[in-house]
Enzyme design. Structure first.
Site, PDB file in Angstrom:
ATOM      1  N   ASP A  18       2.731  33.313  27.309  1.00 27.23           N
ATOM      2  CA  ASP A  18       1.432  32.720  26.943  1.00 27.23           C
ATOM      3  C   ASP A  18       1.550  31.419  26.142  1.00 27.23           C
ATOM      4  O   ASP A  18       0.739  31.184  25.234  1.00 27.23           O
ATOM      5  CB  ASP A  18       0.592  33.725  26.139  1.00 27.23           C
ATOM      6  N   LYS A 104      -1.384  37.588  34.038  1.00 29.76           N
ATOM      7  CA  LYS A 104      -1.950  38.866  33.589  1.00 29.76           C
ATOM      8  C   LYS A 104      -3.398  38.667  33.154  1.00 29.76           C
ATOM      9  O   LYS A 104      -3.831  37.539  32.924  1.00 29.76           O
ATOM     10  CB  LYS A 104      -1.109  39.453  32.452  1.00 29.76           C
ATOM     11  N   CYS A 143       0.492  39.823  22.658  1.00 32.26           N
ATOM     12  CA  CYS A 143       1.175  39.820  23.955  1.00 32.26           C
ATOM     13  C   CYS A 143       2.690  39.874  23.839  1.00 32.26           C
ATOM     14  O   CYS A 143       3.351  40.486  24.679  1.00 32.26           O
ATOM     15  CB  CYS A 143       0.689  38.630  24.782  1.00 32.26           C
TER      16      CYS A 143
END
Ligand SMILES: [Zn+2]
Length: 194
Positions: A18, A104, A143
């Site tokens: 991310d 995701k 995450c």
């Protein structure tokens, strides 16, 4: 290089989680100093490429009106909407062309913090012989934490390079580190536990 840090080699996977514009200062869901980890991520990517290790670029990739957004009663402001400028990887991140891209959070009604929540991801790593994973990225307490916990649960030797992550809040970041250690994740660059 920090002492005790994992040296990437063939059969390893580097997960860059991310590292997207929306999670960096100026983005929709900014992590303090989130952009400061880009140089280390690039160093590790270079190391991975030189060692013939896999590079995995994980991204949050939500449809508009995703369940995790405030407008739907979720915890977050809208962020990383598919194909938006904010969903792009940080401009300075240098991913190799053969990086494995994992998206995701694509289902409208379901959030995914972990790369391993994406169906088939663990098997995909195993199929190319991966046994160890090194994780950096954002955010430390969501995450990165979830991905690392799932990685170790899936049987991978799992390392998190702490200096290559940043939390949204320091307290939750510290809690995440404790959770990781407790689960058997090797936390590199960590401060003393006491
Ligand atoms: Zn998200």
């Amino acid at each position: 290089m920090a002492s005790g840090a994992m040296r990437l080699r063939a059969g390893d996977a580097l997960l860059v989680v991310d590292l997207q514009r929306d999670f960096c200062p100026g983005g929709a869901l900014p992590v303090p100093d989130g952009d400061k980890i880009v140089p280390l991520a690039n160093e590790l990517i270079e190391e991975a490429v030189a060692a013939d290790a896999c590079v995995v670029a994980v991204r949050d990739w939500h449809p508009p009106g995703h369940a995790s957004f405030h407008e739907k009663g979720g915890p977050w402001p809208p962020h990383c909407v598919q194909n938006s400028a904010g969903a792009r990887f940080h401009d300075d991140l240098r991913l190799p062309e053969n990086a494995i891209l994992v998206s995701k959070g694509m289902a409208l009604e379901q959030d995914q913090y972990s790369a391993f929540a994406v169906e088939g991801f663990a098997d995909r790593l195993r199929s190319v012989g991966v046994r160890r994973v090194l994780i950096v990225g954002l955010t430390q307490e969501y995450c990165v934490r979830e991905s690392a916990l799932d990685a170790v649960a899936a049987g991978f030797e799992t390392h998190v390079r702490l200096s290559g992550t940043r939390p949204i809040t320091l307290e939750k970041g510290r809690e995440a580190v404790e959770d990781l250690r407790h689960a058997g994740v090797i936390v590199e660059d960590g401060e003393d536990k006491s």
